[in-house]
Write an enzyme that holds these catalytic residues in place. Structure first.
Site, mmCIF file in Angstrom:
data_model
loop_
_atom_site.group_PDB
_atom_site.id
_atom_site.type_symbol
_atom_site.label_atom_id
_atom_site.label_comp_id
_atom_site.label_asym_id
_atom_site.label_seq_id
_atom_site.Cartn_x
_atom_site.Cartn_y
_atom_site.Cartn_z
ATOM 1 N N GLU A 13 -5.788 -8.234 0.041
ATOM 2 C CA GLU A 13 -6.476 -7.905 1.302
ATOM 3 C C GLU A 13 -7.910 -7.514 1.002
ATOM 4 O OE1 GLU A 13 -4.788 -4.913 3.922
ATOM 5 O OE2 GLU A 13 -2.779 -5.722 3.599
ATOM 6 N N GLU A 27 0.783 -1.225 0.000
ATOM 7 C CA GLU A 27 0.000 0.000 0.000
ATOM 8 C C GLU A 27 0.825 1.290 0.000
ATOM 9 O OE1 GLU A 27 -2.970 -0.260 3.095
ATOM 10 O OE2 GLU A 27 -4.039 -1.815 2.027
HETATM 11 C C1 FCB Z 1 -4.707 -2.051 5.208
HETATM 12 C C2 FCB Z 1 -3.389 -2.505 5.779
HETATM 13 C C3 FCB Z 1 -3.497 -3.567 6.835
HETATM 14 C C4 FCB Z 1 -4.702 -3.368 7.727
HETATM 15 C C5 FCB Z 1 -5.933 -3.167 6.887
HETATM 16 C C6 FCB Z 1 -7.201 -3.020 7.686
HETATM 17 O O1 FCB Z 1 -4.618 -0.731 4.810
HETATM 18 O O2 FCB Z 1 -2.555 -2.995 4.761
HETATM 19 O O3 FCB Z 1 -2.292 -3.584 7.549
HETATM 20 O O4 FCB Z 1 -4.469 -2.332 8.584
HETATM 21 O O5 FCB Z 1 -5.799 -2.060 6.066
#
Ligand code: FCB
Length: 446
Positions: free
Chosen positions: A355, A170
């Site tokens: 994610e 990210e």
């Molecule tokens: C993302 C992150 C992860 C976690 C999620 C909820 O931005 O990569 O570490 O905090 O959000």
């Protein structure tokens, strides 16, 4: 939300990988094993930055409890595990190797393989060693070169066994959230620092890819996060506002990598603050990827705010159901980004949902946690993934965030994202109903 269909692994193409994701600082316990200080330790120790000023010193104690945590992944019929290797643990001062840190990750990777889990490694999930933060962190071009050294050292040790490597998790959070909004370490609010971090984080990615390719390492990618941007009204001004946000969040990094250019709509604001001769770095940033990771959580509505300086944005609360983070639940956004990435940027390159998940105020009752809302969320987003595949996106895996309730950065331990509940006093792990639902969906018929 209407009840999404309960999909199973057989609704996805053969070989599609299911897993869960975590990150080092959020679960390991930075107080153990000779890990060095990182910028999150000091950010957390500064009043007002993190809920209850909590830090990752103990977190879930995964440093000691990892065998049982890997067993949980295995018992949920998962195929892969996305984890990160902390720079501050491997190189406490940013440059010298800590053998204890390397040994830990060595055991962890062997533990995954012993359980039939494919190791998906992330090199940088935000544990910047403090000595490098002292020298300006991501505002300093040298940090990118130091990162390539770290990538090399850890890959010399683990590279023969990991299934894939992501350079950065990210970049938007590393750069914008941490240097413009100031909500994450190092908590800056400065447009010049932001412009530098926006560029240097991609430079770090490019330098690391170049180094690892030179070592013959396969399966190199990056994990980008995306936020569905919608105008608050149909007005031309609000549409422009949403387009600016889309540029900053959703276009800057992928266009830097795949087009070797940054979007004009963002350079309008950042251009004057960019490092000198940044254009010369674009070929290095634009090296070929082997795969792309997509993190997706929510959408936001945007209005034009003439009173504020560039990017002239005002956030407008949305009407949809929200998670414990206050994030709207919008599965169509995931489908949008998966198809958009394939169509506009990466073509047939493998894409992974690296994610996706939700925080919920889960409570233990009678030794169990019922998180029906997370079950719905999960299956709705698996459905969105499946629709993107049907539209031609080459999506090859899905990682739920997160395996465990953990240290949610500025939210401390308050926000629970896990498939597995963690009692932060006793550290007891209790699989939630979402964990059991996913385990059933992933059962193999062998
Ligand atoms: C993302 C992150 C992860 C976690 C999620 C909820 O931005 O990569 O570490 O905090 O959000």
């Amino acid at each position: 939300m209407t009840q999404p269909p309960r999909l199973s692994r057989f609704d996805f193409p053969p070989g599609f990988l299911f897993g869960a994701a975590t990150a080092a600082y959020q679960i390991e316990g930075a107080g153990f094993g000779g890990c060095g200080p990182c910028h999150w330790d000091t950010f957390a120790a500064t009043p007002g930055n993190v809920v209850r000023a909590e830090d990752g010193a103990r977190a879930c104690d995964h440093y000691h409890q990892w065998p049982a945590d890997l067993d949980l992944l295995r018992a949920a019929n998962m195929d892969a595990y996305r984890f990160s290797t902390s720079w501050a643990r491997v190189m406490p001062n940013g440059v010298t190797v800590n053998p204890e840190g390397l040994d830990f990750y060595d055991r962890l990777v062997d533990g995954m393989l012993a359980r039939g889990l494919k190791p998906f490694q992330t090199l940088y999930h935000w544990e910047l060693p403090s000595p490098l933060a002292d020298q300006g962190g991501w505002t300093n071009r040298d940090t990118a070169a130091r990162f390539a050294d770290f990538a090399q050292f850890i890959t010399e040790r683990l590279g023969d066994r990991v299934a894939s490597i992501a350079t950065i998790n990210e970049p938007w959070c590393v750069a914008w959230l941490s240097h413009f909004i100031g909500a994450h370490a190092p908590g800056q609010r400065d447009i010049r620092a932001t412009a530098r971090a926006m560029h240097h984080i991609l430079l770090a990615h490019g330098m690391a890819v170049e180094r690892l390719r030179g070592m013959g390492q396969p399966n190199l990618g990056i994990v980008l996060n995306f936020d569905y941007a919608q105008p608050a009204t149909d007005s031309a001004q609000d549409q422009q506002a949403a387009a600016r946000w889309d540029g900053i969040f959703n276009r800057w990094f992928i266009e830097g990598i795949t087009r070797q250019s940054y979007p004009e709509i963002v350079l309008e604001g950042l251009g004057p603050h960019m490092p000198q001769n940044w254009q010369d770095d674009m070929p290095l940033i634009g090296q070929k990827l082997d795969w792309l990771g997509v993190n997706y959580y929510t959408r936001h509505l945007h209005a034009h705010n003439a009173a504020a300086p560039w990017p002239h944005l005002a956030d407008v609360p949305g009407p949809l159901a929200k998670t414990q983070m206050g994030w709207e639940i919008y599965p169509d956004g995931l489908q949008h980004f998966l198809t958009r990435m394939a169509r506009d940027y990466v073509g047939d390159l493998p894409i992974y949902v690296t994610e996706n998940g939700m925080a919920n105020a889960d409570e233990l009752s009678g030794g169990a946690v019922t998180d029906a809302v997370r079950e719905e969320f999960l299956f709705a987003h698996l459905g969105a993934t499946r629709r993107a595949i049907a539209e031609g996106a080459n999506v090859q895996g899905f990682f739920y965030w997160s395996l465990l309730d953990n240290y949610e950065w500025a939210e401390g331990y308050e926000k629970r994202f896990g498939l597995v509940h963690v009692d932060f006093d006793s550290l007891a792990r209790t699989p939630k109903s979402s964990y059991h639902a996913l385990a059933r969906a992933l059962a193999r018929n062998d």
